[in-house]
Design a protein around this motif. Structure first.
Motif, PDB file in Angstrom:
ATOM      1  N   VAL A 102      29.155  55.551  45.824  1.00  0.00           N
ATOM      2  CA  VAL A 102      29.644  54.615  44.800  1.00  0.00           C
ATOM      3  C   VAL A 102      28.822  54.669  43.509  1.00  0.00           C
ATOM      4  O   VAL A 102      29.286  54.203  42.478  1.00  0.00           O
ATOM      5  N   GLY A 103      27.638  55.232  43.554  1.00  0.00           N
ATOM      6  CA  GLY A 103      26.817  55.338  42.345  1.00  0.00           C
ATOM      7  C   GLY A 103      27.356  56.421  41.430  1.00  0.00           C
ATOM      8  O   GLY A 103      27.532  57.567  41.855  1.00  0.00           O
ATOM      9  N   PRO A 104      27.637  56.088  40.168  1.00  0.00           N
ATOM     10  CA  PRO A 104      28.212  57.077  39.254  1.00  0.00           C
ATOM     11  C   PRO A 104      27.300  58.302  39.067  1.00  0.00           C
ATOM     12  O   PRO A 104      26.151  58.171  38.678  1.00  0.00           O
ATOM     13  N   GLY A 105      27.817  59.456  39.406  1.00  0.00           N
ATOM     14  CA  GLY A 105      27.106  60.710  39.194  1.00  0.00           C
ATOM     15  C   GLY A 105      26.010  61.025  40.188  1.00  0.00           C
ATOM     16  O   GLY A 105      25.424  62.109  40.132  1.00  0.00           O
ATOM     17  N   LEU A 106      25.719  60.113  41.096  1.00  0.00           N
ATOM     18  CA  LEU A 106      24.597  60.345  42.010  1.00  0.00           C
ATOM     19  C   LEU A 106      24.865  61.497  42.976  1.00  0.00           C
ATOM     20  O   LEU A 106      23.995  62.333  43.207  1.00  0.00           O
ATOM     21  N   LEU A 107      26.050  61.543  43.522  1.00  0.00           N
ATOM     22  CA  LEU A 107      26.380  62.578  44.501  1.00  0.00           C
ATOM     23  C   LEU A 107      26.350  63.971  43.869  1.00  0.00           C
ATOM     24  O   LEU A 107      25.775  64.908  44.430  1.00  0.00           O
ATOM     25  N   LEU A 139      33.217  65.422  44.244  1.00  0.00           N
ATOM     26  CA  LEU A 139      32.520  66.701  44.077  1.00  0.00           C
ATOM     27  C   LEU A 139      33.445  67.767  43.494  1.00  0.00           C
ATOM     28  O   LEU A 139      33.039  68.537  42.612  1.00  0.00           O
ATOM     29  N   ALA A 140      34.687  67.829  43.966  1.00  0.00           N
ATOM     30  CA  ALA A 140      35.636  68.831  43.473  1.00  0.00           C
ATOM     31  C   ALA A 140      35.929  68.634  41.995  1.00  0.00           C
ATOM     32  O   ALA A 140      36.129  69.610  41.267  1.00  0.00           O
ATOM     33  N   ASP A 141      35.928  67.379  41.531  1.00  0.00           N
ATOM     34  CA  ASP A 141      36.154  67.103  40.116  1.00  0.00           C
ATOM     35  C   ASP A 141      35.040  67.653  39.236  1.00  0.00           C
ATOM     36  O   ASP A 141      35.228  67.830  38.029  1.00  0.00           O
ATOM     37  N   GLU A 142      33.888  67.922  39.830  1.00  0.00           N
ATOM     38  CA  GLU A 142      32.739  68.452  39.086  1.00  0.00           C
ATOM     39  C   GLU A 142      32.391  69.876  39.525  1.00  0.00           C
ATOM     40  O   GLU A 142      31.242  70.299  39.476  1.00  0.00           O
ATOM     41  N   MET A 143      33.409  70.606  39.946  1.00  0.00           N
ATOM     42  CA  MET A 143      33.207  71.952  40.476  1.00  0.00           C
ATOM     43  C   MET A 143      32.491  72.868  39.475  1.00  0.00           C
ATOM     44  O   MET A 143      31.599  73.622  39.863  1.00  0.00           O
ATOM     45  N   HIS A 158      30.900  75.326  50.058  1.00  0.00           N
ATOM     46  CA  HIS A 158      31.340  74.503  51.186  1.00  0.00           C
ATOM     47  C   HIS A 158      32.690  73.855  50.882  1.00  0.00           C
ATOM     48  O   HIS A 158      33.581  73.840  51.737  1.00  0.00           O
ATOM     49  N   LEU A 159      32.836  73.333  49.675  1.00  0.00           N
ATOM     50  CA  LEU A 159      34.104  72.707  49.280  1.00  0.00           C
ATOM     51  C   LEU A 159      35.244  73.719  49.297  1.00  0.00           C
ATOM     52  O   LEU A 159      36.350  73.420  49.754  1.00  0.00           O
ATOM     53  N   GLU A 160      34.971  74.905  48.781  1.00  0.00           N
ATOM     54  CA  GLU A 160      35.991  75.953  48.755  1.00  0.00           C
ATOM     55  C   GLU A 160      36.396  76.366  50.165  1.00  0.00           C
ATOM     56  O   GLU A 160      37.581  76.552  50.453  1.00  0.00           O
ATOM     57  N   LEU A 171      40.698  74.856  44.501  1.00  0.00           N
ATOM     58  CA  LEU A 171      40.039  73.750  43.808  1.00  0.00           C
ATOM     59  C   LEU A 171      40.006  74.069  42.326  1.00  0.00           C
ATOM     60  O   LEU A 171      39.917  75.224  41.930  1.00  0.00           O
ATOM     61  N   GLU A 172      40.029  73.058  41.512  1.00  0.00           N
ATOM     62  CA  GLU A 172      39.987  73.286  40.072  1.00  0.00           C
ATOM     63  C   GLU A 172      38.647  73.899  39.691  1.00  0.00           C
ATOM     64  O   GLU A 172      37.624  73.550  40.229  1.00  0.00           O
TER      65      GLU A 172
END
Length: 174
Positions: A102-107, A139-143, A158-160, A171-172
């Motif tokens: 929930v923390g913006p940008g932390l992940l 995470l995918a939004d920040e690929m 890992h996401l891919e 993924l984008e």
């Protein structure tokens, strides 16, 4: 927080029993957030997470959660987060994972760190399916950001692989 003092603390936490280092652990807990963000002190915090009692690990996890922004924004904080994800109880790791989500940008920031990328992969495992799906989306939004960093590429890969395994297409890459 001294270069060599920290090594002594680490060895005492590793070699001595809980009753022998109770006072040391309590002293360490007094200023734990500053110590967790210190270039030498964070090693002692990681050792307390690894070798401390269950109660000490729980108290430490609670303090990490309450100061998650400060720790994540420090240069060495990703190592502390990674140790907490590895050694804290399942309840504490879940709380920590949810707080990071929930923390913006932390992940995304954590995913780019030397130790943080492993913590992110662990986070994806401990979250329930709905929360995990949200984390994958974040995470995918920040690929592009992930692919631009050495350790972020591990998470991006890992996401891919997850996308290919589930047949959801590409993924984008923005």
């Amino acid at each position: 927080r001294h270069r060599y003092g920290g090594r002594i603390v680490q060895q005492l936490l590793k070699a001595c029993g809980a009753p022998q280092v109770r006072g040391l652990a309590e002293a360490l807990m007094q200023d734990i957030i500053m110590t967790a963000c210190h270039s030498f002190g964070h090693h002692s915090v990681r050792h307390l997470l690894q070798f401390g009692t269950e109660e000490q690990r729980h108290q430490l996890a609670q303090k990490i959660v309450s100061s998650i922004d400060t720790i994540c924004n420090s240069k060495v904080g990703d190592g502390v987060i990674a140790s907490a994800m590895e050694h804290a109880s399942s309840e504490d790791t879940l709380l920590l994972a949810r707080t990071l989500l929930v923390g913006p940008g932390l992940l995304v920031g954590l995913a780019q760190g030397r130790h943080g990328h492993g913590a992110v992969l662990r986070i994806l495992q401990v979250l329930d399916s709905q929360e995990s799906a949200h984390a994958y989306t974040v995470l995918a939004d920040e690929m592009a950001t992930l692919r631009a960093s050495r350790y972020g590429r591990v998470v991006a890969k890992h996401l891919e692989e997850k996308e290919v395994a589930h047949g959801h297409g590409q993924l984008e890459s923005t």
